[in-house]
Design a protein around this motif. Structure first.
Motif, PDB file in Angstrom:
ATOM      1  N   ALA A  57      -5.472   2.562 -10.941  1.00 30.48           N
ATOM      2  CA  ALA A  57      -5.528   3.442  -9.773  1.00 30.48           C
ATOM      3  C   ALA A  57      -6.274   4.734 -10.077  1.00 30.48           C
ATOM      4  N   GLN A  58      -6.091   5.266 -11.260  1.00 27.22           N
ATOM      5  CA  GLN A  58      -6.795   6.499 -11.613  1.00 27.22           C
ATOM      6  C   GLN A  58      -8.295   6.287 -11.624  1.00 27.22           C
ATOM      7  N   ALA A  59      -8.729   5.147 -12.121  1.00 28.80           N
ATOM      8  CA  ALA A  59     -10.164   4.869 -12.166  1.00 28.80           C
ATOM      9  C   ALA A  59     -10.734   4.629 -10.773  1.00 28.80           C
ATOM     10  N   LEU A  60      -9.922   4.066  -9.864  1.00 27.04           N
ATOM     11  CA  LEU A  60     -10.403   3.766  -8.509  1.00 27.04           C
ATOM     12  C   LEU A  60     -10.160   4.912  -7.537  1.00 27.04           C
ATOM     13  N   GLY A  61      -9.463   5.934  -7.992  1.00 24.72           N
ATOM     14  CA  GLY A  61      -9.220   7.082  -7.135  1.00 24.72           C
ATOM     15  C   GLY A  61      -8.135   6.859  -6.109  1.00 24.72           C
ATOM     16  N   LEU A  62      -7.127   6.070  -6.427  1.00 23.26           N
ATOM     17  CA  LEU A  62      -6.030   5.816  -5.488  1.00 23.26           C
ATOM     18  C   LEU A  62      -5.029   6.965  -5.534  1.00 23.26           C
ATOM     19  N   HIS A  63      -4.401   7.229  -4.403  1.00 22.26           N
ATOM     20  CA  HIS A  63      -3.436   8.315  -4.306  1.00 22.26           C
ATOM     21  C   HIS A  63      -2.146   7.934  -5.047  1.00 22.26           C
ATOM     22  N   PRO A  64      -1.518   8.873  -5.748  1.00 25.63           N
ATOM     23  CA  PRO A  64      -0.277   8.556  -6.480  1.00 25.63           C
ATOM     24  C   PRO A  64       0.832   8.007  -5.585  1.00 25.63           C
ATOM     25  N   LEU A  65       0.922   8.497  -4.338  1.00 25.68           N
ATOM     26  CA  LEU A  65       1.960   7.980  -3.437  1.00 25.68           C
ATOM     27  C   LEU A  65       1.717   6.516  -3.091  1.00 25.68           C
ATOM     28  N   ALA A  66       0.453   6.141  -2.920  1.00 28.62           N
ATOM     29  CA  ALA A  66       0.141   4.738  -2.643  1.00 28.62           C
ATOM     30  C   ALA A  66       0.471   3.866  -3.844  1.00 28.62           C
ATOM     31  N   VAL A  67       0.207   4.371  -5.037  1.00 26.84           N
ATOM     32  CA  VAL A  67       0.536   3.629  -6.256  1.00 26.84           C
ATOM     33  C   VAL A  67       2.045   3.455  -6.371  1.00 26.84           C
ATOM     34  N   GLU A  68       2.802   4.509  -6.044  1.00 27.00           N
ATOM     35  CA  GLU A  68       4.269   4.413  -6.083  1.00 27.00           C
ATOM     36  C   GLU A  68       4.779   3.355  -5.100  1.00 27.00           C
ATOM     37  N   ASP A  69       4.203   3.310  -3.913  1.00 27.72           N
ATOM     38  CA  ASP A  69       4.600   2.287  -2.935  1.00 27.72           C
ATOM     39  C   ASP A  69       4.324   0.892  -3.459  1.00 27.72           C
ATOM     40  N   ALA A  70       3.179   0.702  -4.113  1.00 29.46           N
ATOM     41  CA  ALA A  70       2.809  -0.621  -4.606  1.00 29.46           C
ATOM     42  C   ALA A  70       3.715  -1.074  -5.742  1.00 29.46           C
ATOM     43  N   VAL A  71       4.185  -0.136  -6.555  1.00 28.91           N
ATOM     44  CA  VAL A  71       5.042  -0.488  -7.689  1.00 28.91           C
ATOM     45  C   VAL A  71       6.464  -0.777  -7.224  1.00 28.91           C
ATOM     46  N   GLN A  72       7.002   0.044  -6.332  1.00 34.08           N
ATOM     47  CA  GLN A  72       8.397  -0.120  -5.906  1.00 34.08           C
ATOM     48  C   GLN A  72       8.584  -1.359  -5.036  1.00 34.08           C
ATOM     49  N   ALA A  73       7.606  -1.692  -4.207  1.00 30.58           N
ATOM     50  CA  ALA A  73       7.639  -2.914  -3.379  1.00 30.58           C
ATOM     51  C   ALA A  73       8.844  -2.954  -2.462  1.00 30.58           C
ATOM     52  N   ARG A  74       9.154  -1.820  -1.857  1.00 28.65           N
ATOM     53  CA  ARG A  74      10.248  -1.782  -0.870  1.00 28.65           C
ATOM     54  C   ARG A  74       9.761  -1.056   0.379  1.00 28.65           C
ATOM     55  N   GLN A  75       8.615  -1.442   0.879  1.00 27.63           N
ATOM     56  CA  GLN A  75       7.987  -0.747   1.996  1.00 27.63           C
ATOM     57  C   GLN A  75       8.025  -1.601   3.263  1.00 27.63           C
ATOM     58  N   ARG A  76       8.127  -0.922   4.384  1.00 22.30           N
ATOM     59  CA  ARG A  76       7.947  -1.583   5.661  1.00 22.30           C
ATOM     60  C   ARG A  76       6.455  -1.768   5.912  1.00 22.30           C
ATOM     61  N   PRO A  77       6.079  -2.768   6.719  1.00 22.83           N
ATOM     62  CA  PRO A  77       4.652  -2.919   7.049  1.00 22.83           C
ATOM     63  C   PRO A  77       4.079  -1.633   7.641  1.00 22.83           C
ATOM     64  N   LYS A  78       2.958  -1.193   7.088  1.00 24.90           N
ATOM     65  CA  LYS A  78       2.362   0.072   7.535  1.00 24.90           C
ATOM     66  C   LYS A  78       0.913   0.121   7.075  1.00 24.90           C
ATOM     67  N   ARG A  79       0.200   1.123   7.570  1.00 21.31           N
ATOM     68  CA  ARG A  79      -1.156   1.425   7.100  1.00 21.31           C
ATOM     69  C   ARG A  79      -1.280   2.929   6.912  1.00 21.31           C
ATOM     70  N   GLU A  80      -2.004   3.317   5.886  1.00 24.01           N
ATOM     71  CA  GLU A  80      -2.223   4.729   5.595  1.00 24.01           C
ATOM     72  C   GLU A  80      -3.649   4.911   5.097  1.00 24.01           C
ATOM     73  N   ARG A  81      -4.172   6.093   5.335  1.00 25.97           N
ATOM     74  CA  ARG A  81      -5.530   6.419   4.929  1.00 25.97           C
ATOM     75  C   ARG A  81      -5.486   7.499   3.848  1.00 25.97           C
ATOM     76  N   PHE A  82      -6.058   7.194   2.667  1.00 25.13           N
ATOM     77  CA  PHE A  82      -6.169   8.151   1.567  1.00 25.13           C
ATOM     78  C   PHE A  82      -7.651   8.323   1.235  1.00 25.13           C
ATOM     79  N   GLY A  83      -8.291   9.325   1.836  1.00 27.22           N
ATOM     80  CA  GLY A  83      -9.715   9.530   1.621  1.00 27.22           C
ATOM     81  C   GLY A  83     -10.519   8.366   2.172  1.00 27.22           C
ATOM     82  N   ASP A  84     -11.293   7.727   1.300  1.00 28.84           N
ATOM     83  CA  ASP A  84     -12.085   6.577   1.735  1.00 28.84           C
ATOM     84  C   ASP A  84     -11.383   5.256   1.450  1.00 28.84           C
ATOM     85  N   VAL A  85     -10.091   5.307   1.138  1.00 24.41           N
ATOM     86  CA  VAL A  85      -9.310   4.102   0.819  1.00 24.41           C
ATOM     87  C   VAL A  85      -8.294   3.862   1.939  1.00 24.41           C
TER      88      VAL A  85
END
Length: 448
Positions: A57-85
């Protein structure tokens, strides 16, 4: 970790050899930095460790909050915009028929200008099916990373539809059991399936408002107009599945109400049968109780025919009550609680057989009671032999009455079965209790 590089125009793909786990991230990042014109990369992770995802994620420029969501895997269906990602969270759903359970997983997608990263949690892998569809239709790759996003969404929503179809079949089977003739309480099974449908609904319903505006956060140059109809088609399929899931939830509520109503009907039937038999036995109990008080001055106590008269009265009253309760459906389970016949219907042949059997048994019982009442006036030797003969005759007549009663039940079952559509040339005999779910009009048709 897996990585595939696609060429948009030709549709060719190149699989990046990731090597060992500690080298995989470095090799993938090296290949992504060397992407040529018209190329994009697809990185696939399955239950990644936090360190592995953070490094990528650091190399691709992903937001830390998005990385936290991907690791925890307890999210409701949603979409979010982080810069150009663009970050999209989905729920994967599949139905385990052996356990009658709806299982869910999670899929996180990060869509960048020249890459797409998918992070999967769960047993079902929609990513592999999406890759297969893209290989079968390479023309879709002209849309770049959005083609992968569409393919994954299409596979996930199709899986929703398949799971809804399977749950519908399970609900149909459960409905058949609830409305069958067996007296089994399926409340626990209904609650279990309803809980699974609620889990299914929690996965599908939040995605409905997300999907139509999924591409709204992208710039015009990032979302070609030609790709929009494909996403609208997926949104339409999702809307139909959401309607189906809500319908399943409502149907389960109705089935649960019907099950509770049937349980109440069974309890009422049991109480009616208990009350009917209590009324039948109350008459002889009352007569025996009155004449068992042994008062000195009571009518008919010194009369030689008093005993057979009392026994005959008890038998006739009990037989009359039995016949009345049976005709009104109080001595067997009834789906509607009503009578088996119309109030003014003319008795058919089967009813005449039942009346004959009851009359024969009552006559034989009265004769046997008369003999017992006068036994003391007979010669002991001849009276004993005659008593045995009379008893055997009464027993034989009783068996005959039972056989005639069985014939009555069988004939009634035969007529009901034929009225229900069974061909006359087939063996039509069924258990009478299997007709307890018939409605009053169906019962009336059998007596015409």
């Amino acid at each position: 970790m897996e990585c595939v590089v696609y060429e948009e125009r030709s549709g060719r793909s190149e699989t990046v050899e990731c090597g060992l786990d500690d080298e995989a991230c470095r090799l993938v990042l090296k290949r992504l930095r060397g992407l040529g014109d018209g190329e994009f990369g697809w990185v696939r992770l399955i239950d990644p460790a936090e360190g592995e995802l953070v490094q990528l994620a650091q190399a691709l420029g992903l937001h830390p909050l998005a990385v936290e969501d991907a690791v925890q895997a307890r999210q409701r269906p949603k979409r979010e915009r982080f810069g150009d990602v663009l970050a999209v969270a989905l729920k994967t759903v599949w139905y385990v028929e052996e356990e009658a359970a709806v299982e869910t997983g999670e899929l996180m997608l990060f869509v960048g200008p020249r890459y797409i990263l998918t992070v999967r949690h769960g047993a079902v892998d929609p990513v592999a099916e999406a890759a297969r569809r893209l290989e079968a239709d390479p023309s879709m790759l002209r849309f770049g990373p959005l083609s992968v996003l569409h393919a994954v969404l299409d596979v996930v929503v199709d899986a929703y539809g398949e799971a809804a179809t399977t749950v519908r079949a399970a609900l149909d089977r459960l409905e058949d059991r609830v409305f069958s003739s067996s007296r089994v309480d399926h409340t626990e099974d209904i609650y279990s399936l309803k809980r699974e449908v609620r889990e299914f609904r929690d996965a599908v319903q939040p995605l409905v408002p997300v999907l139509p505006g999924l591409l709204g956060g992208l710039a015009e140059e990032e979302r070609p107009a030609k790709v929009l109809p494909y996403f609208r088609d997926v949104a339409d399929h999702l809307h139909r599945t959401d309607t189906e899931v809500r319908t399943l939830d409502e149907l389960l509520t109705s089935v649960l109400d019907a099950q509770q109503a049937r349980v109440g009907t069974w309890q009422n039937d049991d109480m009616r049968r208990i009350s009917a038999w209590a009324a039948i036995f109350a008459v002889p109990t009352m007569v025996a109780g009155v004449y068992g008080m042994n008062f000195e001055h009571m009518p008919e106590l010194g009369w030689s025919y008093g005993y057979p008269l009392a026994v005959g009265l008890m038998a006739m009253a009990s037989g009359f009550l039995y016949r009345a309760f049976r005709r009104n459906g109080w001595l067997h389970t009834s789906g509607s609680g009503g009578s088996d016949t119309e109030p003014n219907a003319v008795p058919g042949p089967s009813e005449a057989v039942g009346d004959l059997a009851l009359a024969i048994w009552m006559t034989a019982s009265a004769g046997f009671a008369f003999y017992v009442a006068n036994f003391a006036s007979y010669d002991k030797t001849y009276g004993t032999v005659a008593g045995v003969i009379v008893f055997l005759a009464w027993l034989w007549i009783t068996n005959l009455a039972i056989l005639l009663g069985l014939e009555f039940d069988a004939e009634s079952a035969r007529r009901r079965a034929i009225a229900g559509g069974l061909p006359r040339d087939e063996e039509p005999y069924v258990r009478p209790r299997e007709t307890r779910t018939w409605s009053d009009p169906e019962r009336r048709r059998t007596e015409r």
